[in-house]
Design a protein around this motif. Structure first.
Motif, PDB file in Angstrom:
ATOM      1  N   LYS A   1      -2.681  -1.179  -3.374  1.00  0.00           N
ATOM      2  CA  LYS A   1      -3.618  -0.060  -3.189  1.00  0.00           C
ATOM      3  C   LYS A   1      -2.863   1.228  -2.954  1.00  0.00           C
ATOM      4  O   LYS A   1      -1.833   1.233  -2.271  1.00  0.00           O
TER       5      LYS A   1
ATOM      6  N   GLU B   1       0.532   5.589   0.338  1.00  0.00           N
ATOM      7  CA  GLU B   1      -0.341   6.736   0.598  1.00  0.00           C
ATOM      8  C   GLU B   1       0.461   8.018   0.430  1.00  0.00           C
ATOM      9  O   GLU B   1       1.644   8.063   0.803  1.00  0.00           O
TER      10      GLU B   1
ATOM     11  N   TYR C   1      -9.624   2.563   5.781  1.00  0.00           N
ATOM     12  CA  TYR C   1      -9.912   3.373   4.584  1.00  0.00           C
ATOM     13  C   TYR C   1      -9.190   2.854   3.339  1.00  0.00           C
ATOM     14  O   TYR C   1      -9.624   3.107   2.216  1.00  0.00           O
ATOM     15  N   MET C   2      -8.094   2.123   3.543  1.00  0.00           N
ATOM     16  CA  MET C   2      -7.367   1.619   2.376  1.00  0.00           C
ATOM     17  C   MET C   2      -8.050   0.391   1.749  1.00  0.00           C
ATOM     18  O   MET C   2      -7.601  -0.110   0.716  1.00  0.00           O
ATOM     19  N   ASP C   3      -9.116  -0.105   2.395  1.00  0.00           N
ATOM     20  CA  ASP C   3      -9.878  -1.211   1.797  1.00  0.00           C
ATOM     21  C   ASP C   3     -10.875  -0.699   0.756  1.00  0.00           C
ATOM     22  O   ASP C   3     -11.512  -1.479   0.056  1.00  0.00           O
ATOM     23  N   PHE C   4     -11.019   0.619   0.697  1.00  0.00           N
ATOM     24  CA  PHE C   4     -11.908   1.275  -0.278  1.00  0.00           C
ATOM     25  C   PHE C   4     -13.318   0.671  -0.259  1.00  0.00           C
ATOM     26  O   PHE C   4     -13.863   0.317  -1.307  1.00  0.00           O
TER      27      PHE C   4
ATOM     28  N   ARG D   1      -3.435   5.692  -2.340  1.00  0.00           N
ATOM     29  CA  ARG D   1      -4.359   6.790  -2.069  1.00  0.00           C
ATOM     30  C   ARG D   1      -3.569   8.094  -2.139  1.00  0.00           C
ATOM     31  O   ARG D   1      -2.500   8.214  -1.510  1.00  0.00           O
TER      32      ARG D   1
ATOM     33  N   GLN E   1       0.826  -1.214   0.000  1.00  0.00           N
ATOM     34  CA  GLN E   1       0.000   0.000   0.000  1.00  0.00           C
ATOM     35  C   GLN E   1       0.862   1.267   0.000  1.00  0.00           C
ATOM     36  O   GLN E   1       1.863   1.332   0.707  1.00  0.00           O
TER      37      GLN E   1
ATOM     38  N   GLU F   1      -9.612   5.938  -9.481  1.00  0.00           N
ATOM     39  CA  GLU F   1     -10.575   7.041  -9.330  1.00  0.00           C
ATOM     40  C   GLU F   1      -9.803   8.343  -9.207  1.00  0.00           C
ATOM     41  O   GLU F   1      -8.783   8.389  -8.509  1.00  0.00           O
TER      42      GLU F   1
ATOM     43  N   ARG G   1      -6.077  -0.937  -6.756  1.00  0.00           N
ATOM     44  CA  ARG G   1      -6.977   0.203  -6.588  1.00  0.00           C
ATOM     45  C   ARG G   1      -6.181   1.483  -6.380  1.00  0.00           C
ATOM     46  O   ARG G   1      -5.141   1.476  -5.737  1.00  0.00           O
TER      47      ARG G   1
END
Lengths: 506, 67
Positions: A380, A353, B38-41, A382, A351, A443, A411
Motif C-alpha cells: 500500500k 507514505e 488510514y493505510m487500510d483505505f 499513499r 507500506q 486513485e 493499493r
C-alpha cells in the motif's frame, strides 16, 4: 534592504537590534562563518576522488568503489528532462572538498574547538549542551538532558563536526555516526548495504555523489529495537564555490523503528552552489522508518541570483514483509530542486507514505515528487503532495506509481494539490501510472487553485494584514502534511511556510 | 411502590437513550478507526454505517437483556 543600509542608525541603538531589523523578511540563515578552511584543488578527477578517500582514511575497496563511480560518471550526460532551467554547471570550476582547518584532528576538549565553529552552531540554534558533545568533550554525552532528546550529526561543508548521544544510543545497540566513521568502524555493514538501494550508475548526480561524497550520516538499528530518541542531521554549507555531497545510509533491521530528521541551510551568496546528495534506506521485516526533511537552503534573491542547486536522490527499499517507510518533506529553499524520494515496496504487505510541501517564490524552480514501486503482494502507498507557487516561480509535481504483475491486491492513493499566488507563477503535474495486474487499485486526485479572495477578505476583516492572511490560508492548505511531521519540526515548518511567502502578495 | 415505579421509569429512560447513543457512538468509533488505520483505505461510508449498525445491535441486545 538597501534602504536600511543607507538609513542612519540612531545613537543608543545596539548592533543586535540593527541586525534583527535587517533580517526581517530576508533569509534567516544567510550569514556565513569567517573560518579558516582547507580545500582540495578545484575540479573533479581521479586524483580528487583519491584525495577525498585519503582524507577520510578509507580502505582500498572504498577508493576503488569511488573510482568506478567516477569512471561511470565521466561517461554519462546530465539529464535535461526535468522542468527546470539553470545555466550550465561547470563541474570543474568548484571545490569538492572543504573542511575547517581546526577539524584536521578531532578536538578533545571545548578549549580546542574553534570558537567561531561553536558560535555558528549557537546561531543555528543547536543547544549548548549538544555543542559540548559536538566539540568532543569527554563525558559530555553522559550529561542528563532535559525534555525530549534528539541526537544530532552536524555536517559542516565536507566534514561531520560531531555526533551527539552516541554512547546512549550504543547502549540500545543503535549505531549513529558519520558515514566516514562508519566506513572505518563498521566496514562490513557499509560494504553490504552501500549502493544496494541507489546503485552507483543510478543517475548522473547519484553517480557524481558516489565518486566524491565526503560525509553524511550512518544509522543502524538492530533487530527489535525501537530507537530511544529521534536522530537528526544538520547540513550546513559555509564555504564559497564549494559543493556539498553527502551520503546517508539508514538500516532498520527486523522489527525495529527509527525516526530521522534532516535540516539544511546555506549562506546568502550571489553565485549558485551545488548540492548533490544520496539517501539510502533499507527497511527489513516489520521495521518502520520515518524520514522527515525541512529543506531551507538559500533560495536565491528576489531577482533569482544565487541559491543552491539541489539535486538529490532519496530511496527506501522495503525489503521485508510488513515493513513501513514514511517520507515527509518541507521544501522551501534552494533555487533549483530536483528530488524524488521513492519507495520500493518489495516485501508483502509493505507500506510507503510520502507527504510533501514544496514552496517556490520569486524565481525558484522545483521539480519534485515521488516514486512508489509496488513489487510485493498487498502493498500500500499513499502520496499527499502540496505545491505552492508565488512570484515567478515554477513548481512541478512528477510522480510514478508502478504496480508490477506480482503486486496483487495492492493499493495506492495519490492526492496532488497546487496553489497559485499571483499571476506569473506556474504549477505543473506530471503523474505516471503503470498497472500491470488486474487486482490492484490506483486513485489519483489533483487540484489546482488560487488563494481565494473571499478567504483573504474574511481574514483581513479580522485585523490581519495580507501576508498574515495568505500565511494562514497556506498553512491550512498544507495541514495534512504538517500533521505528519514530528512536533518540533511541525512548528518550525509552519513558521517557515509563512516566511517563505513573504513579499509574494501585493 | 412509588419508589419502584420511579426506579423503573429511570431505567426505561436509560434504555431508550442507549438506543440512540450506541449507534452514534458506533459511527464515531468508525470515523476514528478510518483515521487511525488510514493505510487500510477503508471506505468511510462503510465504517460509519457499520459502526452505527453494530451500535444499534448492541443497544438492542442490551435492551433485551435488561428490559
Amino acid at each position: 534592504m538597501a534602504a536600511l543600509d543607507q538609513t542612519q542608525v540612531k545613537e543608543g541603538v545596539d548592533q543586535e537590534t540593527v541586525d534583527a531589523v535587517r533580517e526581517v523578511g530576508t533569509y534567516k540563515y544567510g550569514w556565513d562563518t569567517d573560518i579558516e578552511m582547507e580545500y582540495a584543488p578545484k575540479g573533479v578527477g581521479p586524483d580528487i576522488v583519491r584525495l577525498i578517500s585519503e582524507k577520510n582514511e578509507e580502505p582500498e575497496w572504498m577508493t576503488e568503489w569511488r573510482l568506478a563511480a567516477f569512471d561511470r560518471w565521466s561517461q554519462i550526460e546530465e539529464p535535461k528532462w526535468a522542468m527546470v532551467n539553470y545555466p550550465e554547471i561547470d563541474f570543474q570550476d568548484q571545490y569538492y572538498y572543504a573542511r575547517p582547518k581546526s577539524m584536521e584532528e578531532k578536538p578533545k576538549s571545548l578549549d580546542e574547538v574553534d570558537p567561531k565553529l561553536l558560535a555558528t552552531y549557537e546561531k543555528l540554534g543547536i543547544p549548548l549542551k549538544e555543542q559540548m558533545i559536538l566539540a568532543g568533550v569527554d563525558g559530555a554525552e553522559e550529561a542528563p538532558a532535559e525534555g525530549r532528546k534528539v541526537a544530532v550529526d552536524a555536517v559542516f561543508d565536507s566534514v561531520s563536526v560531531g555526533t551527539t548521544f552516541q554512547a546512549e544510543l550504543k547502549k540500545a545497540g543503535v549505531i549513529f555516526c558519520s558515514i566516514s566513521e562508519a566506513i572505518r568502524e563498521h566496514p562490513e555493514l557499509v560494504r553490504k548495504y552501500l549502493g544496494s538501494v541507489v546503485p552507483v550508475s543510478d543517475n548522473f548526480y547519484a553517480t557524481l555523489n558516489s565518486a566524491v561524497f565526503s560525509d553524511g550520516s550512518f544509522v543502524y538499528v538492530p533487530p527489535g529495537v525501537r530507537c530511544p530518541m529521534e536522530l537528526s542531521t544538520y547540513f550546513r554549507i559555509n564555504a564559497e564555490n564549494t559543493g556539498q555531497f553527502e551520503r546517508t545510509l539508514i538500516i532498520a533491521d527486523k522489527g525495529s523503528y527509527v525516526s530521522y530528521l534532516e535540516g539544511c541551510t546555506a549562506p546568502q551568496r550571489d553565485t549558485a552552489q551545488l548540492h548533490a546528495a544520496v539517501v539510502e534506506i533499507i527497511v527489513e521485516e516489520d521495521a518502520e522508518v520515518k524520514y522527515s526533511t525541512v529543506q531551507n537552503w538559500f533560495p536565491g534573491d528576489e531577482n533569482g541570483k544565487g541559491g543552491i542547486y539541489n539535486f538529490v536522490t532519496k530511496r527506501a527499499d522495503c525489503r521485508g514483509d510488513r515493513s513501513k517507510v514514511m517520507w515527509t518533506q518541507v521544501e522551501t529553499g534552494s533555487a533549483v530542486t530536483w528530488k524524488y524520494p521513492s519507495c520500493i515496496l518489495r516485501g508483502n504487505e509493505s507500506q510507503g507514505e510520502f507527504y510533501s510541501i514544496a514552496i517556490t517564490n520569486n524565481y525558484q524552480q522545483a521539480d519534485t515528487g515521488t516514486k512508489m514501486v509496488h513489487l510485493g503482494k498487498n502493498t500500500k502507498s499513499r502520496i499527499v503532495s502540496k505545491g505552492i507557487s508565488a512570484g515567478k516561480a515554477q513548481n512541478t509535481y512528477r510522480g510514478l506509481v508502478s504496480m508490477h504483475p506480482k503486486a496483487k491486491d495492492s493499493r495506492n492513493y495519490t492526492q496532488c494539490d497546487s496553489l497559485l499566488i499571483g499571476d506569473k507563477c506556474g504549477a505543473h503535474t506530471v503523474p505516471y501510472i503503470e498497472v500491470k495486474n488486474n487486482s490492484s487499485r490506483v486513485e489519483h486526485e489533483a487540484t489546482t487553485s488560487k488563494v481565494d479572495d473571499d478567504q483573504l477578505f474574511y481574514c483581513r476583516q479580522r485585523g490581519m494584514d495580507e501576508e498574515e492572511a495568505v500565511a494562514l490560508v497556506v498553512n491550512g492548505f498544507c495541514k495534512d502534511v504538517l500533521q505528519a511531521l514530528p512536533m518540533e519540526f511541525a512548528m518550525e515548518a509552519q513558521q517557515l511556510v509563512a516566511i517563505s511567502l513573504e513579499g509574494s502578495v501585493g | 411502590m412509588a419508589r419502584q415505579s420511579r426506579h423503573r421509569f429511570g431505567r426505561d429512560r436509560v434504555l431508550t437513550a442507549l438506543g440512540y447513543a450506541l449507534p452514534v457512538l458506533g459511527g464515531v468509533l468508525g470515523v476514528a478507526y478510518v483515521n487511525i488505520r488510514y493505510m487500510d483505505f477503508i471506505n468511510p461510508v462503510w465504517a460509519i454505517g457499520g459502526g452505527a449498525i453494530l451500535g444499534w445491535i448492541a443497544a438492542r441486545t442490551l435492551r433485551r437483556i435488561l428490559g
